[in-house]
Design a protein around this motif. Structure first.
Motif, PDB file in Angstrom:
ATOM      1  N   ALA A  68       0.843  -1.193   0.000  1.00  0.00           N
ATOM      2  CA  ALA A  68       0.000   0.000   0.000  1.00  0.00           C
ATOM      3  C   ALA A  68       0.879   1.243   0.000  1.00  0.00           C
ATOM      4  O   ALA A  68       1.839   1.340   0.772  1.00  0.00           O
ATOM      5  CB  ALA A  68      -0.920   0.003   1.219  1.00  0.00           C
ATOM      6  N   LEU A  69       0.554   2.194  -0.882  1.00  0.00           N
ATOM      7  CA  LEU A  69       1.235   3.490  -0.951  1.00  0.00           C
ATOM      8  C   LEU A  69       0.231   4.568  -0.579  1.00  0.00           C
ATOM      9  O   LEU A  69      -0.865   4.603  -1.127  1.00  0.00           O
ATOM     10  CB  LEU A  69       1.778   3.737  -2.358  1.00  0.00           C
ATOM     11  CG  LEU A  69       2.685   2.635  -2.927  1.00  0.00           C
ATOM     12  CD1 LEU A  69       3.078   2.969  -4.356  1.00  0.00           C
ATOM     13  CD2 LEU A  69       3.918   2.479  -2.064  1.00  0.00           C
TER      14      LEU A  69
ATOM     15  N   SER B 289      -7.000  -1.290  -5.111  1.00  0.00           N
ATOM     16  CA  SER B 289      -8.071  -0.496  -4.497  1.00  0.00           C
ATOM     17  C   SER B 289      -7.511   0.797  -3.929  1.00  0.00           C
ATOM     18  O   SER B 289      -6.311   0.922  -3.669  1.00  0.00           O
ATOM     19  CB  SER B 289      -8.772  -1.299  -3.387  1.00  0.00           C
ATOM     20  OG  SER B 289      -7.839  -1.660  -2.384  1.00  0.00           O
ATOM     21  N   GLY B 290      -8.400   1.761  -3.749  1.00  0.00           N
ATOM     22  CA  GLY B 290      -8.077   3.006  -3.065  1.00  0.00           C
ATOM     23  C   GLY B 290      -8.852   3.063  -1.762  1.00  0.00           C
ATOM     24  O   GLY B 290     -10.069   2.900  -1.761  1.00  0.00           O
TER      25      GLY B 290
ATOM     26  N   SER C 177      -4.131  12.170  11.365  1.00  0.00           N
ATOM     27  CA  SER C 177      -4.719  10.868  11.700  1.00  0.00           C
ATOM     28  C   SER C 177      -5.431  10.210  10.518  1.00  0.00           C
ATOM     29  O   SER C 177      -6.008   9.143  10.671  1.00  0.00           O
ATOM     30  CB  SER C 177      -5.706  11.012  12.865  1.00  0.00           C
ATOM     31  OG  SER C 177      -6.811  11.812  12.480  1.00  0.00           O
ATOM     32  N   THR C 178      -5.415  10.822   9.350  1.00  0.00           N
ATOM     33  CA  THR C 178      -6.152  10.286   8.200  1.00  0.00           C
ATOM     34  C   THR C 178      -5.239  10.269   6.976  1.00  0.00           C
ATOM     35  O   THR C 178      -4.492  11.221   6.746  1.00  0.00           O
ATOM     36  CB  THR C 178      -7.402  11.139   7.904  1.00  0.00           C
ATOM     37  OG1 THR C 178      -8.252  11.095   9.049  1.00  0.00           O
ATOM     38  CG2 THR C 178      -8.153  10.584   6.706  1.00  0.00           C
ATOM     39  N   GLN C 179      -5.303   9.171   6.202  1.00  0.00           N
ATOM     40  CA  GLN C 179      -4.534   9.110   4.972  1.00  0.00           C
ATOM     41  C   GLN C 179      -5.309   8.352   3.894  1.00  0.00           C
ATOM     42  O   GLN C 179      -6.260   7.624   4.190  1.00  0.00           O
ATOM     43  CB  GLN C 179      -3.165   8.459   5.185  1.00  0.00           C
ATOM     44  CG  GLN C 179      -3.193   7.036   5.719  1.00  0.00           C
ATOM     45  CD  GLN C 179      -1.792   6.455   5.847  1.00  0.00           C
ATOM     46  OE1 GLN C 179      -1.178   6.102   4.825  1.00  0.00           O
ATOM     47  NE2 GLN C 179      -1.282   6.364   7.069  1.00  0.00           N
ATOM     48  N   PHE C 180      -4.897   8.580   2.656  1.00  0.00           N
ATOM     49  CA  PHE C 180      -5.458   7.860   1.506  1.00  0.00           C
ATOM     50  C   PHE C 180      -4.365   6.950   0.959  1.00  0.00           C
ATOM     51  O   PHE C 180      -3.230   7.378   0.778  1.00  0.00           O
ATOM     52  CB  PHE C 180      -5.930   8.824   0.422  1.00  0.00           C
ATOM     53  CG  PHE C 180      -6.429   8.112  -0.825  1.00  0.00           C
ATOM     54  CD1 PHE C 180      -7.654   7.475  -0.829  1.00  0.00           C
ATOM     55  CD2 PHE C 180      -5.636   8.060  -1.964  1.00  0.00           C
ATOM     56  CE1 PHE C 180      -8.098   6.802  -1.964  1.00  0.00           C
ATOM     57  CE2 PHE C 180      -6.073   7.395  -3.104  1.00  0.00           C
ATOM     58  CZ  PHE C 180      -7.317   6.769  -3.093  1.00  0.00           C
ATOM     59  N   GLN C 181      -4.737   5.682   0.690  1.00  0.00           N
ATOM     60  CA  GLN C 181      -3.764   4.707   0.211  1.00  0.00           C
ATOM     61  C   GLN C 181      -4.256   4.019  -1.060  1.00  0.00           C
ATOM     62  O   GLN C 181      -5.457   3.774  -1.206  1.00  0.00           O
ATOM     63  CB  GLN C 181      -3.500   3.631   1.274  1.00  0.00           C
ATOM     64  CG  GLN C 181      -2.796   4.141   2.514  1.00  0.00           C
ATOM     65  CD  GLN C 181      -2.400   3.014   3.436  1.00  0.00           C
ATOM     66  OE1 GLN C 181      -2.905   1.897   3.330  1.00  0.00           O
ATOM     67  NE2 GLN C 181      -1.492   3.298   4.364  1.00  0.00           N
ATOM     68  N   VAL C 182      -3.317   3.727  -1.960  1.00  0.00           N
ATOM     69  CA  VAL C 182      -3.560   2.847  -3.102  1.00  0.00           C
ATOM     70  C   VAL C 182      -2.880   1.518  -2.787  1.00  0.00           C
ATOM     71  O   VAL C 182      -1.687   1.493  -2.467  1.00  0.00           O
ATOM     72  CB  VAL C 182      -3.003   3.448  -4.402  1.00  0.00           C
ATOM     73  CG1 VAL C 182      -3.163   2.453  -5.549  1.00  0.00           C
ATOM     74  CG2 VAL C 182      -3.726   4.744  -4.734  1.00  0.00           C
ATOM     75  N   GLU C 183      -3.648   0.439  -2.859  1.00  0.00           N
ATOM     76  CA  GLU C 183      -3.135  -0.874  -2.448  1.00  0.00           C
ATOM     77  C   GLU C 183      -3.264  -1.888  -3.585  1.00  0.00           C
ATOM     78  O   GLU C 183      -4.274  -1.919  -4.284  1.00  0.00           O
ATOM     79  CB  GLU C 183      -3.912  -1.362  -1.227  1.00  0.00           C
ATOM     80  CG  GLU C 183      -3.472  -2.731  -0.730  1.00  0.00           C
ATOM     81  CD  GLU C 183      -4.297  -3.186   0.459  1.00  0.00           C
ATOM     82  OE1 GLU C 183      -4.494  -4.412   0.605  1.00  0.00           O
ATOM     83  OE2 GLU C 183      -4.764  -2.328   1.232  1.00  0.00           O
ATOM     84  N   TYR C 184      -2.215  -2.697  -3.742  1.00  0.00           N
ATOM     85  CA  TYR C 184      -2.226  -3.820  -4.684  1.00  0.00           C
ATOM     86  C   TYR C 184      -1.908  -5.088  -3.919  1.00  0.00           C
ATOM     87  O   TYR C 184      -0.974  -5.119  -3.114  1.00  0.00           O
ATOM     88  CB  TYR C 184      -1.197  -3.597  -5.792  1.00  0.00           C
ATOM     89  CG  TYR C 184      -1.005  -4.814  -6.681  1.00  0.00           C
ATOM     90  CD1 TYR C 184      -1.979  -5.176  -7.610  1.00  0.00           C
ATOM     91  CD2 TYR C 184       0.136  -5.601  -6.574  1.00  0.00           C
ATOM     92  CE1 TYR C 184      -1.808  -6.286  -8.422  1.00  0.00           C
ATOM     93  CE2 TYR C 184       0.315  -6.719  -7.380  1.00  0.00           C
ATOM     94  CZ  TYR C 184      -0.667  -7.056  -8.304  1.00  0.00           C
ATOM     95  OH  TYR C 184      -0.509  -8.155  -9.095  1.00  0.00           O
TER      96      TYR C 184
END
Length: 415
Positions: free
Chosen positions: A77-78, A122-123, A85-92
């Motif tokens: 996940a990037l 997914s995001g 306390s919040t982040q958005f990740q793109v995961e493979y």
């Protein structure tokens, strides 16, 4: 473009960015499929071209589907921090597993096992509960995960099929929209590393089945985490209230020789060299002293770490803030405008990371309370020199801080 190529591109981008608030998280866990078996058999059809274990097996169409086995999940996940306390990740992620026929088909074909692969991209938003309850110094950080993406399933024959098709032939596939919902927690080891664990429910919208995931990972934060903004406590001036004493005429006896009779003397045994008031107490001068100092720290291009030569300057600021207990520090972070990396958003985050690096050193290394320090970034909007030469750009890659405060000292007057 294939999913794995997309992921490799994201990894390369993150490795070269090295900007504040970027996270890289390798993940490993368990992909649970059992609740989806019935629906999967209706999607992953093998066209009755089963292996040669029993050529006389029934060709009833209800026996023509397979379902995926639960197995190991690995992923990467990037992410980018949106708030502390919040982040958005793109995961493979990938699950390599077996696909098995239904019970009736398995009885007729005991070797009917296929190779299956599930690839997911997914995001996801990781929303920390501190977003709602307030930031704390606790290293345990619970969060809620919500997101969406695509799952790609592929089923291949493990043995030669009845119609002569060789082993390794793809017999079924599906590309579906999924949604993620989960609960998890991060444990902060230090400013760059955190352990992460979570449980997810994964819903396949196109085929109406549920899968489950239990995951663990090690989160690496590049360029430093975002720090919460803490309001600076207001400065209150001391108020000295005079003491009113009623004088009563009695026999004059002055034991300490300060000129005030004992029956009126509220401060007996006053030293003879001090001036006293009508109550026999020393006259106090309140001496005020103001503090104002500035701090400048310069950074290398695209970096937010403090170079060793500026540590002594930060230490001097900490010494003065301890001497003046109500002193506060207002820290401003700045960046230079580079033609190769002139994104306002990138430079804004870099300037914030530089300001937070100075704040972190004052707080973590020198013990200054965080509520006495404010940190803000201005990107490249406030240069001190034109961004036209290397020397001028070096002047603009800076942190500028103003430290202000005051203190009062009570000094007895002498005769």
């Amino acid at each position: 473009m294939k999913l794995n190529k997309i992921t490799l591109a994201l990894v390369a981008a993150a490795a070269t960015a090295a900007s504040a608030g970027v996270t890289v998280t390798p993940l490993v866990g368990y992909q649970y499929q059992d609740e989806a078996h019935k629906e999967q058999r209706g999607v992953f059809k093998t066209d009755q071209r089963l292996n040669t274990a029993n050529p006389k097996a029934s060709t009833n169409p209800s026996n023509g589907g397979v379902s995926l086995e639960s197995d190991l999940y690995t992923g990467l996940a990037l992410g980018v921090e949106l708030t502390p306390s919040t982040q958005f990740q793109v995961e493979y992620g990938v699950t390599d597993t077996d696909a098995r026929a239904s019970k009736a088909s398995a009885n007729a074909h005991p070797r009917n096992v296929f190779d299956a692969k599930e690839e997911i991209i997914s995001g996801n938003f990781l929303i920390g509960t501190e977003q709602f309850s307030g930031y704390t110094n606790n290293k345990f950080k619970p969060y809620v995960l919500i997101g969406a993406g695509q799952a790609k399933y592929k089923v291949e024959s493990r043995e030669q099929l009845r119609d002569g098709t060789p082993a390794g032939t793809e017999v079924s596939e599906s590309k579906d929209t999924i949604g993620n919902l989960g609960l998890g927690a991060r444990y902060l080891i230090n400013d760059a590393l955190a352990l992460r664990g979570e449980a997810r429910a994964v819903h396949n919208f196109d085929n109406a089945w549920w899968e489950g995931q239990a995951l663990a990972g090690l989160e690496v934060t590049l360029g430093g985490r975002l720090a919460p903004t803490v309001p600076v406590a207001p400065i209150h001036e001391p108020v000295v209230q005079p003491v009113q004493v009623q004088v009563v005429e009695e026999q004059f006896i002055d034991s300490d020789g300060d000129g005030v009779a004992d029956h009126l003397d509220l401060c007996p045994d006053t030293p003879r060299n001090l001036r006293v008031d009508a109550n026999g107490c020393p006259v106090i001068d309140v001496v005020g002293e103001d503090l104002r100092m500035e701090l400048r720290v310069f950074f290398d291009r695209d970096k937010s770490n403090i170079k060793p030569q500026f540590r002594e300057e930060v230490a001097k600021v900490a010494d003065k803030m301890r001497e003046f207990p109500n002193a506060t520090a207002a820290i401003e972070g700045h960046a230079s405008k580079d033609s190769k990396r002139s994104s306002a958003k990138y430079n804004q985050r870099l300037s914030e990371a530089r300001a937070n690096a100075v704040k972190s050193m004052l707080s973590n290394e020198f013990g200054i309370a965080p509520n006495r320090i404010s940190a803000v970034g201005y990107g490249f909007d406030r240069p001190v020199a034109p961004n036209d030469t290397a020397e001028n750009k070096a002047l603009n890659r800076r942190v500028y801080a103003v430290i202000q405060g005051n203190k009062v000292t009570e000094v007895p007057q002498t005769k």
